[in-house]
Design an enzyme around this catalytic site. Structure first.
Site, PDB file in Angstrom:
ATOM      1  N   SER A   1       0.799  -1.224   0.000  1.00  0.00           N
ATOM      2  CA  SER A   1       0.000   0.000   0.000  1.00  0.00           C
ATOM      3  C   SER A   1       0.830   1.272   0.000  1.00  0.00           C
ATOM      4  O   SER A   1       0.377   2.294  -0.495  1.00  0.00           O
ATOM      5  CB  SER A   1      -0.974   0.000   1.183  1.00  0.00           C
ATOM      6  OG  SER A   1      -0.282  -0.184   2.402  1.00  0.00           O
TER       7      SER A   1
ATOM      8  N   HIS B   1      -5.421  -3.111  -3.054  1.00  0.00           N
ATOM      9  CA  HIS B   1      -5.048  -2.184  -4.123  1.00  0.00           C
ATOM     10  C   HIS B   1      -4.969  -2.846  -5.498  1.00  0.00           C
ATOM     11  O   HIS B   1      -4.590  -2.194  -6.468  1.00  0.00           O
ATOM     12  CB  HIS B   1      -3.712  -1.522  -3.786  1.00  0.00           C
ATOM     13  CG  HIS B   1      -3.782  -0.744  -2.505  1.00  0.00           C
ATOM     14  ND1 HIS B   1      -4.309   0.518  -2.437  1.00  0.00           N
ATOM     15  CD2 HIS B   1      -3.441  -1.085  -1.235  1.00  0.00           C
ATOM     16  CE1 HIS B   1      -4.258   0.935  -1.186  1.00  0.00           C
ATOM     17  NE2 HIS B   1      -3.746  -0.014  -0.437  1.00  0.00           N
TER      18      HIS B   1
ATOM     19  N   LYS C   1     -11.988   1.130  -2.242  1.00  0.00           N
ATOM     20  CA  LYS C   1     -10.912   1.718  -3.051  1.00  0.00           C
ATOM     21  C   LYS C   1     -11.343   1.719  -4.524  1.00  0.00           C
ATOM     22  O   LYS C   1     -12.211   2.482  -4.881  1.00  0.00           O
ATOM     23  CB  LYS C   1      -9.611   0.988  -2.752  1.00  0.00           C
ATOM     24  CG  LYS C   1      -9.157   1.381  -1.327  1.00  0.00           C
ATOM     25  CD  LYS C   1      -8.029   0.591  -0.744  1.00  0.00           C
ATOM     26  CE  LYS C   1      -7.752   1.134   0.665  1.00  0.00           C
ATOM     27  NZ  LYS C   1      -7.035   0.223   1.519  1.00  0.00           N
TER      28      LYS C   1
HETATM   29  C1  LIG Z   1      -6.983   0.040   2.971  1.00  0.00           C
HETATM   30  C2  LIG Z   1      -6.380  -1.269   3.299  1.00  0.00           C
HETATM   31  C3  LIG Z   1      -6.978  -2.144   4.207  1.00  0.00           C
HETATM   32  C4  LIG Z   1      -8.168  -1.733   5.027  1.00  0.00           C
HETATM   33  O1  LIG Z   1      -9.330  -1.667   4.283  1.00  0.00           O
HETATM   34  P1  LIG Z   1     -10.528  -0.749   4.776  1.00  0.00           P
HETATM   35  O2  LIG Z   1     -11.710  -1.247   4.061  1.00  0.00           O
HETATM   36  O3  LIG Z   1     -10.147   0.649   4.424  1.00  0.00           O
HETATM   37  O4  LIG Z   1     -10.626  -0.929   6.274  1.00  0.00           O
HETATM   38  C5  LIG Z   1      -6.437  -3.406   4.376  1.00  0.00           C
HETATM   39  N1  LIG Z   1      -5.334  -3.771   3.709  1.00  0.00           N
HETATM   40  C6  LIG Z   1      -4.695  -2.941   2.857  1.00  0.00           C
HETATM   41  C7  LIG Z   1      -3.459  -3.409   2.157  1.00  0.00           C
HETATM   42  C8  LIG Z   1      -5.190  -1.656   2.638  1.00  0.00           C
HETATM   43  O5  LIG Z   1      -4.557  -0.820   1.827  1.00  0.00           O
END
Ligand SMILES: *Cc1c(COP(=O)(O)O)cnc(C)c1O
Length: 386
Positions: free
Chosen positions: A178, A206, A237
């Site tokens: 991330s 991602h 996302k």
């Molecule tokens: C954003 C993210 C999460 C958490 O997801 P949310 O739905 O925002 O709680 C988990 N793992 C990774 C790698 C992320 O980038």
């Protein structure tokens, strides 16, 4: 007095350039955002396909609310599991090529619940050192033994696996890291899992929607499939909505329904969100043009960033970090961009390792080539000043 103590801690953070604060946005997600009454060109959203404000998703959410109301009213295991949830779970499982799927309220909760349900005392979790914070928290909460390997270091992981006897083995990894944007070697990880009878938990927050055939995610990108893989992705996302899901064998999903505490003891998400996500899945599947445009922007950005004093990471994804190093220098660079009407967040420790503070530039299919040109011009100007 505890309040004085807290203030002191915050003051110390501020002195190290580590104080976190928020800015309030008053417009929908888009490259151009209104922040504190001013307009900014933003490069810090994870809305990779530009779906978060898509008219078809807004319409689907409205239809969902008109039909199912707003709140789910209860947990999934009580009376909160509604038809759109069920329909979405089937659609998600089919989309990523798994027998079954389970919705969670957030990705953070999915990781906590999943790891805790699958391993415990006497078991071992193997984790990449650059994994997302939610996976790190999940391992600690599970009470399993934890072994962290250097970023993508397969030789070290293999040695760790060989030395471990007894108990279940679970390898956890981000598919797309991330804060770095690079991809985990998923095919090699799967080979190691097979050799050592381990599970592979892939967090594709991602990659889902962006990578792979029709945006089916990182497993499709690498062309791998196995009952050993437990796949997780978020829906807030690229999918542009909210929530997360786990896709796996039916017996894994049934185990989560029974044992994942962050699934059992929480209210189901509003069913209208699932109606919107079903529409999002259709847009993702039909989104080859969006993904091609995003790839063009990534190439344009990387080419334009060469020759700057800051280190560009080896990333081929929409996450393009520019490593500055010093915390204050990263904040100053971010502030310099802000003065020019551009918003790129500075990411500092503990989110990233000490000495690697960075600008985390993220691109979206909603950006234009002119937007990227504007960012590049501003960065080259700032490079003269620094
Ligand atoms: C954003 C993210 C999460 C958490 O997801 P949310 O739905 O925002 O709680 C988990 N793992 C990774 C790698 C992320 O980038």
């Amino acid at each position: 007095m505890p309040l004085t103590e807290l203030q002191l801690q915050l003051d110390q953070r501020a002195a190290q350039g580590l104080l976190r604060s928020r800015r309030t946005v008053s417009s929908p997600q888009a490259p151009q955002l209104i922040v504190d009454g001013k307009s900014y060109l933003s490069f810090c959203s994870n809305d990779y396909l530009g779906l978060a404000n898509h008219p078809q998703l807004i319409a689907a959410l409205q239809q969902g609310a008109a039909h199912y109301g707003v709140g789910a009213g209860a947990a999934h295991l009580v009376s909160g599991h509604v038809a759109p949830h069920e329909q979405l779970e089937h659609a998600l499982a089919a989309f990523v090529g798994k027998p079954a799927a389970l919705l969670f309220s957030t990705g953070y909760m999915a990781n906590l619940g999943m790891v805790q349900a699958l391993v415990g005392r006497g078991d071992t979790v193997f984790a990449d050192k650059l994994n997302h914070a939610s996976l790190n928290d999940a391992m600690l909460l599970s009470r399993a033994n934890v072994k962290r390997y250097q970023h993508c270091d397969m030789a070290q992981l293999a040695a760790m696996l060989s030395r471990t006897t007894g108990g279940r083995k679970l390898i956890c990894t981000d598919a797309v890291f991330s804060m770095d944007g690079d991809m985990a070697p998923l095919a090699k990880l799967l080979t190691l899992c097979e050799a050592h009878d381990a599970w592979l938990l892939v967090d594709d927050a991602h990659g889902f929607g962006v990578s792979g055939c029709q945006g089916r995610g990182s497993l499709s990108h690498f062309g791998i499939a196995s009952p050993r893989i437990i796949y997780m992705a978020t829906l807030g996302k690229a999918a542009g909505v909210f929530g997360a899901f786990v896709a796996a064998e039916q017996v894994v999903i049934d185990t989560l329904i029974n044992n994942a505490r962050s699934y059992v003891y929480t209210t189901a998400t509003p069913p209208a969100l699932s109606v919107a996500t079903l529409q999002s899945l259709r847009l993702i599947a039909d989104g080859d043009e969006l993904r091609a445009h995003l790839q063009d922007l990534i190439a344009q950005l990387r080419e334009g960033l060469t020759g700057l004093p800051w280190q560009l990471m080896p990333s081929s994804t929409a996450i393009q970090p520019l490593v500055v190093g010093d915390n204050q220098a990263a904040l100053d660079l971010s502030a310099g961009l802000r003065e020019r009407g551009i918003w790129v967040a500075a990411i500092r420790p503990p989110t990233v390792p000490d000495g690697t503070a960075r600008l985390r530039i993220t691109l979206s299919a909603a950006h234009s080539t002119a937007d990227v040109t504007r960012l590049l011009e501003a960065l080259h100007e700032l490079a003269q000043e620094f």
